[in-house]
Each structure stands twice: as structure tokens, then as C-alpha cells.
Design a protein around this motif. Structure first.
Motif, PDB file in Angstrom:
ATOM      1  N   LEU A 187      -8.004  67.549  61.639  1.00 32.34           N
ATOM      2  CA  LEU A 187      -8.793  67.776  60.431  1.00 32.34           C
ATOM      3  C   LEU A 187      -9.807  66.664  60.237  1.00 32.34           C
ATOM      4  O   LEU A 187     -10.958  66.912  59.848  1.00 32.34           O
ATOM      5  N   GLY A 188      -9.391  65.422  60.528  1.00 29.00           N
ATOM      6  CA  GLY A 188     -10.317  64.298  60.417  1.00 29.00           C
ATOM      7  C   GLY A 188     -11.471  64.412  61.400  1.00 29.00           C
ATOM      8  O   GLY A 188     -12.626  64.124  61.059  1.00 29.00           O
ATOM      9  N   ILE A 189     -11.178  64.829  62.641  1.00 31.48           N
ATOM     10  CA  ILE A 189     -12.233  65.024  63.646  1.00 31.48           C
ATOM     11  C   ILE A 189     -13.194  66.111  63.187  1.00 31.48           C
ATOM     12  O   ILE A 189     -14.417  65.976  63.312  1.00 31.48           O
ATOM     13  N   TYR A 190     -12.642  67.201  62.659  1.00 32.85           N
ATOM     14  CA  TYR A 190     -13.487  68.287  62.147  1.00 32.85           C
ATOM     15  C   TYR A 190     -14.406  67.766  61.055  1.00 32.85           C
ATOM     16  O   TYR A 190     -15.600  68.095  61.015  1.00 32.85           O
ATOM     17  N   ALA A 191     -13.870  66.928  60.167  1.00 33.38           N
ATOM     18  CA  ALA A 191     -14.646  66.436  59.029  1.00 33.38           C
ATOM     19  C   ALA A 191     -15.805  65.544  59.462  1.00 33.38           C
ATOM     20  O   ALA A 191     -16.955  65.746  59.048  1.00 33.38           O
ATOM     21  N   TYR A 192     -15.544  64.543  60.319  1.00 32.39           N
ATOM     22  CA  TYR A 192     -16.648  63.634  60.645  1.00 32.39           C
ATOM     23  C   TYR A 192     -17.648  64.243  61.623  1.00 32.39           C
ATOM     24  O   TYR A 192     -18.813  63.841  61.649  1.00 32.39           O
ATOM     25  N   THR A 193     -17.216  65.232  62.418  1.00 31.75           N
ATOM     26  CA  THR A 193     -18.211  65.897  63.269  1.00 31.75           C
ATOM     27  C   THR A 193     -19.058  66.885  62.470  1.00 31.75           C
ATOM     28  O   THR A 193     -20.197  67.169  62.849  1.00 31.75           O
ATOM     29  N   GLU A 194     -18.528  67.412  61.367  1.00 33.59           N
ATOM     30  CA  GLU A 194     -19.363  68.198  60.451  1.00 33.59           C
ATOM     31  C   GLU A 194     -20.420  67.302  59.813  1.00 33.59           C
ATOM     32  O   GLU A 194     -21.562  67.722  59.597  1.00 33.59           O
ATOM     33  N   LEU A 195     -20.059  66.061  59.510  1.00 30.70           N
ATOM     34  CA  LEU A 195     -21.045  65.105  59.009  1.00 30.70           C
ATOM     35  C   LEU A 195     -22.097  64.825  60.067  1.00 30.70           C
ATOM     36  O   LEU A 195     -23.295  64.726  59.765  1.00 30.70           O
ATOM     37  N   MET A 196     -21.693  64.707  61.318  1.00 27.97           N
ATOM     38  CA  MET A 196     -22.639  64.517  62.416  1.00 27.97           C
ATOM     39  C   MET A 196     -23.617  65.686  62.508  1.00 27.97           C
ATOM     40  O   MET A 196     -24.782  65.510  62.848  1.00 27.97           O
ATOM     41  N   ASN A 201     -30.209  67.835  68.576  1.00 29.73           N
ATOM     42  CA  ASN A 201     -30.335  66.389  68.377  1.00 29.73           C
ATOM     43  C   ASN A 201     -30.473  66.062  66.897  1.00 29.73           C
ATOM     44  O   ASN A 201     -31.542  65.695  66.432  1.00 29.73           O
ATOM     45  N   GLN A 202     -29.386  66.210  66.146  1.00 32.21           N
ATOM     46  CA  GLN A 202     -29.415  65.852  64.728  1.00 32.21           C
ATOM     47  C   GLN A 202     -29.592  64.340  64.589  1.00 32.21           C
ATOM     48  O   GLN A 202     -28.842  63.562  65.156  1.00 32.21           O
ATOM     49  N   GLN A 203     -30.593  63.950  63.818  1.00 30.44           N
ATOM     50  CA  GLN A 203     -30.906  62.534  63.641  1.00 30.44           C
ATOM     51  C   GLN A 203     -30.243  61.977  62.383  1.00 30.44           C
ATOM     52  O   GLN A 203     -30.127  62.677  61.375  1.00 30.44           O
ATOM     53  N   HIS A 204     -29.808  60.721  62.481  1.00 26.28           N
ATOM     54  CA  HIS A 204     -29.181  60.044  61.342  1.00 26.28           C
ATOM     55  C   HIS A 204     -29.749  58.635  61.210  1.00 26.28           C
ATOM     56  O   HIS A 204     -30.200  58.038  62.196  1.00 26.28           O
ATOM     57  N   SER A 205     -29.674  58.117  60.019  1.00 22.48           N
ATOM     58  CA  SER A 205     -30.079  56.732  59.799  1.00 22.48           C
ATOM     59  C   SER A 205     -29.056  55.803  60.440  1.00 22.48           C
ATOM     60  O   SER A 205     -27.934  56.208  60.774  1.00 22.48           O
ATOM     61  N   GLY A 206     -29.447  54.536  60.591  1.00 26.11           N
ATOM     62  CA  GLY A 206     -28.539  53.548  61.164  1.00 26.11           C
ATOM     63  C   GLY A 206     -27.271  53.398  60.350  1.00 26.11           C
ATOM     64  O   GLY A 206     -26.173  53.231  60.905  1.00 26.11           O
ATOM     65  N   ARG A 207     -27.375  53.484  59.020  1.00 31.66           N
ATOM     66  CA  ARG A 207     -26.197  53.343  58.159  1.00 31.66           C
ATOM     67  C   ARG A 207     -25.196  54.461  58.399  1.00 31.66           C
ATOM     68  O   ARG A 207     -23.986  54.227  58.465  1.00 31.66           O
ATOM     69  N   VAL A 208     -25.720  55.680  58.535  1.00 30.52           N
ATOM     70  CA  VAL A 208     -24.828  56.820  58.756  1.00 30.52           C
ATOM     71  C   VAL A 208     -24.170  56.723  60.129  1.00 30.52           C
ATOM     72  O   VAL A 208     -22.974  57.014  60.281  1.00 30.52           O
ATOM     73  N   MET A 209     -24.921  56.300  61.146  1.00 30.99           N
ATOM     74  CA  MET A 209     -24.339  56.165  62.482  1.00 30.99           C
ATOM     75  C   MET A 209     -23.223  55.122  62.496  1.00 30.99           C
ATOM     76  O   MET A 209     -22.199  55.309  63.161  1.00 30.99           O
ATOM     77  N   VAL A 210     -23.407  54.035  61.757  1.00 33.29           N
ATOM     78  CA  VAL A 210     -22.350  53.020  61.667  1.00 33.29           C
ATOM     79  C   VAL A 210     -21.100  53.623  61.041  1.00 33.29           C
ATOM     80  O   VAL A 210     -19.969  53.391  61.516  1.00 33.29           O
ATOM     81  N   TRP A 211     -21.276  54.423  59.994  1.00 35.80           N
ATOM     82  CA  TRP A 211     -20.125  55.028  59.330  1.00 35.80           C
ATOM     83  C   TRP A 211     -19.418  56.025  60.248  1.00 35.80           C
ATOM     84  O   TRP A 211     -18.177  56.059  60.309  1.00 35.80           O
ATOM     85  N   ILE A 212     -20.170  56.812  60.989  1.00 37.99           N
ATOM     86  CA  ILE A 212     -19.554  57.772  61.901  1.00 37.99           C
ATOM     87  C   ILE A 212     -18.788  57.049  63.006  1.00 37.99           C
ATOM     88  O   ILE A 212     -17.695  57.461  63.397  1.00 37.99           O
ATOM     89  N   TRP A 213     -19.346  55.941  63.495  1.00 42.27           N
ATOM     90  CA  TRP A 213     -18.618  55.140  64.476  1.00 42.27           C
ATOM     91  C   TRP A 213     -17.317  54.598  63.866  1.00 42.27           C
ATOM     92  O   TRP A 213     -16.277  54.540  64.549  1.00 42.27           O
TER      93      TRP A 213
END
Length: 430
Positions: free
Chosen positions: A344-353, A298-310
């Protein structure tokens, strides 16, 4: 290929709306948490599988059309009864292949992704494999081929059979009375996804639960034993591409590290989870022992980061939708390149997750490739728009995306604790 891509342009928005509706229902009625990262990971896995299937990136050892042409004893017309026979045979074949994927080490790699979520919901239904590049289970369709069921019938029925397995991935539907005796229901499938010892490797049926009852793999959901979901060796990542190949990588490492040549060969075909004794002793792998007391990933993120990942997720959805809508115009080679870019894009943003501090490098690589495509082709894979506004929009996005991801990694991921934990919660409705 193009026909299946057209089907996906309809199915993808429907599945997305259904997933979000289930989440909204759970939050409004029961105040269940939304679990953004798990849901995005599941949906992103659906993206990767859709790309693989729509682009035809798979090989069958033996194709159904070849079997019909060479082995059929009869030639029958496409009537309602033929479609019904095809559906039943497909379901039996699905049961057998599903069961073997749970029983044999190397085959588990192609199915593990579907069980990798520690939640059970409509989103996890979309966790489908990209590692099953070689299809060996067509062999189970021999009975249909022998009686001459046309290949066109199988081609129509197969997607319907697959999509019909979506609805029962939910905890919000309880027992369904008489249907429990015939069909796979949410209660049956909750058992299948559970890691409770009495539930493991049970209820492999896809549409009809009858196969499990016939072959001794049936288990009823027990009121006193709430299902706990996931796999006993947790994947501990939101990255669907890593999940798809993680078990195979472990098998390769174990085969290399073990001393016995017999073990090097048999590890691939032993029961799922088996490891050579010498390797297991020297290279232990974490396994959940108490299913009612473990920490969920359960990696936690701030609201700003969650908006960007969405935003990244929705941008990827639009890219895939555009690709599937224009597949004939783009052409196969360019479609494969575009699919690789999206992967590659999916790999990138899920690594950020996953809070990987190198996520910005993957994002920069993806955006550099995107800019290169725009410059080389002059547009996005031949899709021209008035004023070429799509190219300008994508160019601006690629530059801005790299910057935003770098800032997130620099100021949020590197300066905050890496992990939070979550208790196991049962959401089942009996």
C-alpha cells in the motif's frame, strides 16, 4: 521462505548499490541524466516481487518436488555434475517459459512489467512480476525430475540462476567477443528489450544464448539500428502495481465488450497484442508506430518533491529489510499483513510520482493503517526495542508523512502542469 528472505537481506543492498553505481558512472563519464522516477519505479517493482516471493504468495500447478518423488527413474546424489545439469535444465525451462510469455496474450501480463521501462539499465532488471501468482512453467523441469535431480539442488540453483540475469541489463558494456556465441550478453539483451520491429520477440535466452540460435529466435544487435526500449503500448505510469495488472485489465475489458463468443474465449490465447476487430475499432489503444519518434513518459517534479519521494523509497527499503530480517519472529500471518502494508505504501508514493491529485488519500490510508497496527499491537509486529523507540518513530513518521504528501499535492501537483516530455536518446556503447 525464511531462507530466501535471508538471501534477500544480502541481495537487496547489493543490487541497490550496483544500480546507484551504474547511474553515477553514466552521469560522471557521459553526463547521462539520472532519471530518478524511472529508477525508483524499477526498484519499487523489485520490492513488490521480493515481498511476493519471500512470503510464498504463489501457487504451482505442479511442484518440482512432487515430480521427483513420483516420476524419477533414477536417484542420483548431489554432485557438481548434478548442479551443472540442474543449471542447464533451468535455463532451458526459463527460455521456453520466457518465449511463451512473449507469444500468448494472457501470459504477457506476467512479463510485461519487466519490459515496461523506457530505459535499459540495471534498475530495470528488477522490474519483476507479482501477477504471475500461478506458476505453470514448472512443467518444463520434467527432464530434471525424470533423471532424479534432487529438489534441494533446484532450490539452491534457482536463485543463483535468477540473480545471474542481473548484470547484463546495461548499455555501458559493448560487444564481448567470443562470449557472444555462448552467453547472453548486454548486447543480446538490449535487442530483447527493444521495440524496433526487427528486434521484437528475439533473444529470449536467460544465461545461454544457444537456445535462441537453436530455435530460431536469435537476432544480433545492429550498429545501424540502435535499440529503443519499452513496450509498444506504453504503460504511462510509475506505479508498479498498476503496471502488473494493466494488460490483464485490458483483456478483461475486451472480452466483455466484444460481441463474438468465440473472441471472448480465444482472446486469452491469441498472440500478444491481439484484440477483437470490433473492440479495436470502438475502443482504440495508443500504440507506438514510429519507434524513433515518440514521447517518453516523464512526469517532472521539483527538487523538494524528489527528495521526499526518495525518503519514502528509503523508508520502504528499511521496512522490507526489517521484515525479512525478523520473519521468523513476526510469523506468517503478521508478515502477510506487513507485506500488504508495504505494498500500500509503494502504491501511495508511486501515485505521487505520477502526480495523481488523490495520492494524499492513498498516503493517508497507508498511514492510518500503520497507526492502527501500532495501537493494536503495541509495537511494530512484535519487534520490541529499548524504550519502544521504533514505535514512537513510526508513529511520528505516519503523521508527518500524511501532512507532507497533502502539502505537495495541494501546492505543487494541483498548481503545476501535469506532464513534460522527453526525446528518445540512445545510450548504447557499440
Amino acid at each position: 521462505m525464511e531462507q530466501y528472505a535471508k538471501i534477500l537481506t544480502i541481495a537487496m543492498p547489493v543490487f541497490l548499490i550496483a544500480v546507484l553505481s551504474e547511474k553515477l558512472y553514466g552521469w560522471m563519464k557521459f553526463r547521462h541524466s539520472f532519471k530518478h522516477m524511472d529508477m525508483i519505479s524499477s526498484l519499487s517493482s523489485g520490492f513488490t516481487n521480493s515481498l511476493k516471493d519471500a512470503l510464498g504468495l504463489g501457487i504451482s500447478i505442479i511442484t518440482y518436488s512432487w515430480m521427483v518423488t513420483n516420476w524419477a527413474f533414477f536417484e542420483i546424489k548431489s554432485t557438481v555434475w548434478v548442479y551443472l545439469i540442474a543449471f542447464i535444465v533451468l535455463d532451458l525451462a526459463g527460455y521456453l517459459g520466457h518465449m511463451l510469455s512473449h507469444k500468448i496474450n494472457v501470459l504477457w501480463n506476467r512479463h510485461l512489467i519487466h519490459h515496461s521501462s523506457e530505459e535499459f539499465n540495471l534498475a530495470c532488471a528488477l522490474r519483476q512480476s507479482i501477477s504471475g501468482i500461478i506458476n505453470i512453467f514448472t512443467i518444463f523441469l520434467i527432464p530434471a525430475a525424470l533423471v532424479g535431480v534432487p529438489a534441494q539442488v533446484i532450490a539452491v540453483v534457482a536463485p543463483l540462476h535468477l540473480f545471474a540475469q542481473f548484470w547484463y541489463h546495461t548499455t555501458y558494456i559493448g560487444r564481448m567477443g567470443f562470449l557472444e556465441k555462448i552467453l547472453v550478453t548486454p548486447s543480446h539483451h538490449r535487442v530483447h528489450h527493444a521495440i524496433n520491429p526487427q528486434y521484437i520477440d528475439k533473444n529470449h535466452g536467460q544465461i545461454f544464448i544457444i537456445w535462441d540460435k537453436l530455435f530460431g529466435t536469435y537476432q544480433e544487435e545492429l550498429p545501424e539500428e540502435p535499440p529503443v526500449y519499452g513496450i509498444t503500448r506504453p504503460v504511462s505510469t510509475w506505479n508498479p502495481i498498476k503496471i502488473n495488472w494493466g494488460h490483464l485489465w485490458l483483456l478483461m475489458q475486451d472480452a466483455y465488450r466484444c460481441k463474438s463468443w468465440t473472441d471472448k474465449l480465444r482472446i486469452w490465447f491469441m498472440p500478444t497484442g491481439w484484440r477483437p476487430a470490433d473492440v479495436e475499432e470502438r475502443y482504440p489503444v495508443y500504440k507506438i508506430e514510429d519507434v524513433h519518434n515518440f514521447e517518453k513518459y516523464n512526469q517532472q517534479h521539483s527538487g523538494r518533491v524528489m527528495v521526499w519521494i526518495w525518503c519514502q523509497f528509503l523508508f520502504t527499503f528499511l521496512l522490507i529489510y526489517t521484515l525479512f530480517s525478523n520473519l521468523a519472529q513476526i510469523g506468517f500471518q503478521n508478515a502477510v499483513l506487513c507485506g500488504g502494508f508495504i505494498m500500500l505504501g509503494i502504491y501511495a508514493y508511486t501515485e505521487l510520482m505520477d502526480r495523481n491529485p488523490y495520492a494524499w488519500l492513498w498516503e493517508a490510508l497507508k498511514n492510518g493503517l500503520g497507526l492502527g497496527i501500532l495501537i493494536y499491537m503495541g509495537n511494530w509486529f512484535g519487534i520490541s526495542t529499548p524504550g519502544n523507540w521504533l514505535s514512537y518513530f513510526l508513529g511520528a513518521y505516519f503523521l508527518l508523512s500524511s501532512l507532507i504528501t497533502f502539502v505537495i499535492v495541494r501546492f505543487e501537483i494541483k498548481k503545476q502542469p501535469a506532464r513534460q516530455t522527453e526525446q528518445v536518446v540512445d545510450y548504447s556503447i557499440s
